[in-house]
Design a protein around this motif. Structure first.
Motif, PDB file in Angstrom:
ATOM      1  N   SER A  44       0.754  -1.495   0.257  1.00 43.15           N
ATOM      2  CA  SER A  44       0.200  -0.208  -0.287  1.00 43.15           C
ATOM      3  C   SER A  44       0.786   1.358   0.118  1.00 43.15           C
ATOM      4  N   PRO A  45       0.531   2.459  -0.851  1.00 48.52           N
ATOM      5  CA  PRO A  45       1.250   3.238  -0.618  1.00 48.52           C
ATOM      6  C   PRO A  45       1.736   3.807  -0.390  1.00 48.52           C
ATOM      7  N   ASP A  46       0.629   4.470   1.457  1.00 45.05           N
ATOM      8  CA  ASP A  46       0.718   4.616   2.643  1.00 45.05           C
ATOM      9  C   ASP A  46       1.727   4.479   3.006  1.00 45.05           C
ATOM     10  N   PHE A  47       1.824   3.010   3.240  1.00 45.70           N
ATOM     11  CA  PHE A  47       2.597   1.932   4.491  1.00 45.70           C
ATOM     12  C   PHE A  47       4.011   2.101   3.201  1.00 45.70           C
ATOM     13  N   VAL A  48       4.100   2.138   2.223  1.00 46.23           N
ATOM     14  CA  VAL A  48       5.556   2.283   1.766  1.00 46.23           C
ATOM     15  C   VAL A  48       6.181   4.617   2.221  1.00 46.23           C
ATOM     16  N   LEU A  49       5.091   4.858   2.177  1.00 50.49           N
ATOM     17  CA  LEU A  49       5.340   5.994   2.834  1.00 50.49           C
ATOM     18  C   LEU A  49       5.670   6.211   4.900  1.00 50.49           C
ATOM     19  N   SER A  50       5.323   5.742   4.880  1.00 52.20           N
ATOM     20  CA  SER A  50       5.412   5.472   6.590  1.00 52.20           C
ATOM     21  C   SER A  50       6.640   4.410   6.759  1.00 52.20           C
ATOM     22  N   VAL A  51       6.972   3.878   5.773  1.00 54.71           N
ATOM     23  CA  VAL A  51       8.818   3.241   6.576  1.00 54.71           C
ATOM     24  C   VAL A  51       9.588   4.557   5.479  1.00 54.71           C
ATOM     25  N   ALA A  52       9.527   4.970   4.951  1.00 53.10           N
ATOM     26  CA  ALA A  52       9.690   6.140   4.347  1.00 53.10           C
ATOM     27  C   ALA A  52      10.304   6.909   5.319  1.00 53.10           C
ATOM     28  N   GLN A  53       9.396   7.325   5.881  1.00 49.71           N
ATOM     29  CA  GLN A  53       9.722   8.688   6.563  1.00 49.71           C
ATOM     30  C   GLN A  53      10.199   8.465   8.367  1.00 49.71           C
ATOM     31  N   TYR A  54       9.902   6.808   8.182  1.00 45.48           N
ATOM     32  CA  TYR A  54      11.094   6.160   9.473  1.00 45.48           C
ATOM     33  C   TYR A  54      12.201   6.290   9.318  1.00 45.48           C
ATOM     34  N   TYR A  55      12.631   6.021   8.199  1.00 46.31           N
ATOM     35  CA  TYR A  55      14.149   5.807   7.353  1.00 46.31           C
ATOM     36  C   TYR A  55      14.503   6.679   7.317  1.00 46.31           C
ATOM     37  N   ILE A  56      14.335   8.419   6.637  1.00 41.45           N
ATOM     38  CA  ILE A  56      14.415   9.252   6.981  1.00 41.45           C
ATOM     39  C   ILE A  56      14.533   9.932   8.471  1.00 41.45           C
ATOM     40  N   SER A  57      13.179  10.122   9.400  1.00 41.17           N
ATOM     41  CA  SER A  57      13.375  10.529  10.623  1.00 41.17           C
ATOM     42  C   SER A  57      14.074   9.863  11.339  1.00 41.17           C
ATOM     43  N   HIS A  58      14.133   8.826  11.173  1.00 42.07           N
ATOM     44  CA  HIS A  58      15.770   8.158  11.958  1.00 42.07           C
ATOM     45  C   HIS A  58      16.876   8.395  11.796  1.00 42.07           C
ATOM     46  N   HIS A  59      17.403   8.675  10.612  1.00 45.34           N
ATOM     47  CA  HIS A  59      18.824   8.236   9.638  1.00 45.34           C
ATOM     48  C   HIS A  59      18.976   7.026   9.617  1.00 45.34           C
ATOM     49  N   SER A  60      17.925   5.360   9.806  1.00 43.86           N
ATOM     50  CA  SER A  60      18.213   4.868  10.344  1.00 43.86           C
ATOM     51  C   SER A  60      18.742   3.369   8.567  1.00 43.86           C
ATOM     52  N   THR A  61      18.909   2.116   9.720  1.00 41.67           N
ATOM     53  CA  THR A  61      19.406   1.172   8.333  1.00 41.67           C
ATOM     54  C   THR A  61      18.908   1.198   7.494  1.00 41.67           C
ATOM     55  N   VAL A  62      18.812  -0.175   6.696  1.00 41.59           N
ATOM     56  CA  VAL A  62      17.932  -0.871   6.061  1.00 41.59           C
ATOM     57  C   VAL A  62      17.124  -2.143   6.495  1.00 41.59           C
ATOM     58  N   ARG A  63      18.364  -2.507   7.779  1.00 39.20           N
ATOM     59  CA  ARG A  63      18.151  -3.836   8.697  1.00 39.20           C
ATOM     60  C   ARG A  63      17.296  -2.958   9.528  1.00 39.20           C
ATOM     61  N   ASP A  64      17.363  -1.892  10.643  1.00 34.08           N
ATOM     62  CA  ASP A  64      16.893  -1.640  11.632  1.00 34.08           C
ATOM     63  C   ASP A  64      15.616  -0.765  11.221  1.00 34.08           C
ATOM     64  N   THR A  65      15.733  -0.153  10.136  1.00 33.24           N
ATOM     65  CA  THR A  65      13.686   0.163   8.980  1.00 33.24           C
ATOM     66  C   THR A  65      13.092  -1.629   9.676  1.00 33.24           C
ATOM     67  N   ALA A  66      14.014  -2.213   8.894  1.00 30.60           N
ATOM     68  CA  ALA A  66      13.050  -3.514   9.080  1.00 30.60           C
ATOM     69  C   ALA A  66      12.697  -4.127  10.337  1.00 30.60           C
ATOM     70  N   ASN A  67      13.651  -4.513  11.171  1.00 29.27           N
ATOM     71  CA  ASN A  67      13.336  -4.779  12.352  1.00 29.27           C
ATOM     72  C   ASN A  67      12.217  -3.852  12.569  1.00 29.27           C
ATOM     73  N   HIS A  68      12.407  -2.782  12.848  1.00 34.39           N
ATOM     74  CA  HIS A  68      10.806  -1.864  13.478  1.00 34.39           C
ATOM     75  C   HIS A  68      10.174  -2.295  12.955  1.00 34.39           C
ATOM     76  N   PHE A  69       9.872  -2.553  11.672  1.00 36.29           N
ATOM     77  CA  PHE A  69       8.068  -3.053  10.917  1.00 36.29           C
ATOM     78  C   PHE A  69       8.291  -4.682  10.736  1.00 36.29           C
ATOM     79  N   ASP A  70       8.527  -5.064  11.013  1.00 38.21           N
ATOM     80  CA  ASP A  70       8.956  -6.754  11.422  1.00 38.21           C
ATOM     81  C   ASP A  70       8.725  -7.363  10.018  1.00 38.21           C
ATOM     82  N   ILE A  71       9.192  -6.778   8.574  1.00 41.80           N
ATOM     83  CA  ILE A  71       9.668  -6.941   7.353  1.00 41.80           C
ATOM     84  C   ILE A  71      10.839  -7.748   7.337  1.00 41.80           C
ATOM     85  N   SER A  72      11.352  -8.078   5.767  1.00 43.55           N
ATOM     86  CA  SER A  72      12.615  -8.105   5.304  1.00 43.55           C
ATOM     87  C   SER A  72      13.560  -6.900   5.671  1.00 43.55           C
ATOM     88  N   LYS A  73      14.389  -7.278   4.893  1.00 43.49           N
ATOM     89  CA  LYS A  73      15.857  -6.692   4.092  1.00 43.49           C
ATOM     90  C   LYS A  73      15.077  -5.743   3.034  1.00 43.49           C
TER      91      LYS A  73
END
Length: 82
Positions: A6-35
């Motif tokens: 869903s576009p909303d989920f993609v946007l929430s993943v992107a916003q988290y990634y940007i706001s936390h200056h996260s890594t792909v691994r950390d973002t995947a762990n946060h959303f419980d999805i694969s890298k």
């Protein structure tokens, strides 16, 4: 057949990634999805949903790619020197 996120989920993943200056691994762990899913959402789907947001994500992806060898070295140093 590939699942279209869903576009909303993609946007929430992107916003988290940007706001936390996260890594792909950390973002995947946060959303419980694969890298792989995080990477696909950020590089395949996000440019079509929000090109402006993609530009910010791209800069962080590029930075993380350029500095990944440093983070790996830090992790190894901590593992063996503590």
């Amino acid at each position: 057949m590939q699942h279209q996120p869903s576009p909303d989920f993609v946007l929430s993943v992107a916003q988290y990634y940007i706001s936390h200056h996260s890594t792909v691994r950390d973002t995947a762990n946060h959303f419980d999805i694969s890298k792989s899913s995080v990477h696909n959402y950020l590089t395949r789907y996000l440019p079509n949903i929000s090109p402006q947001l993609y530009h910010s994500v791209y800069l962080i992806l590029k930075h993380n790619n350029l500095t990944k060898h440093l983070r790996g070295g830090d992790a190894t140093r901590l593992k063996f020197h503590n």
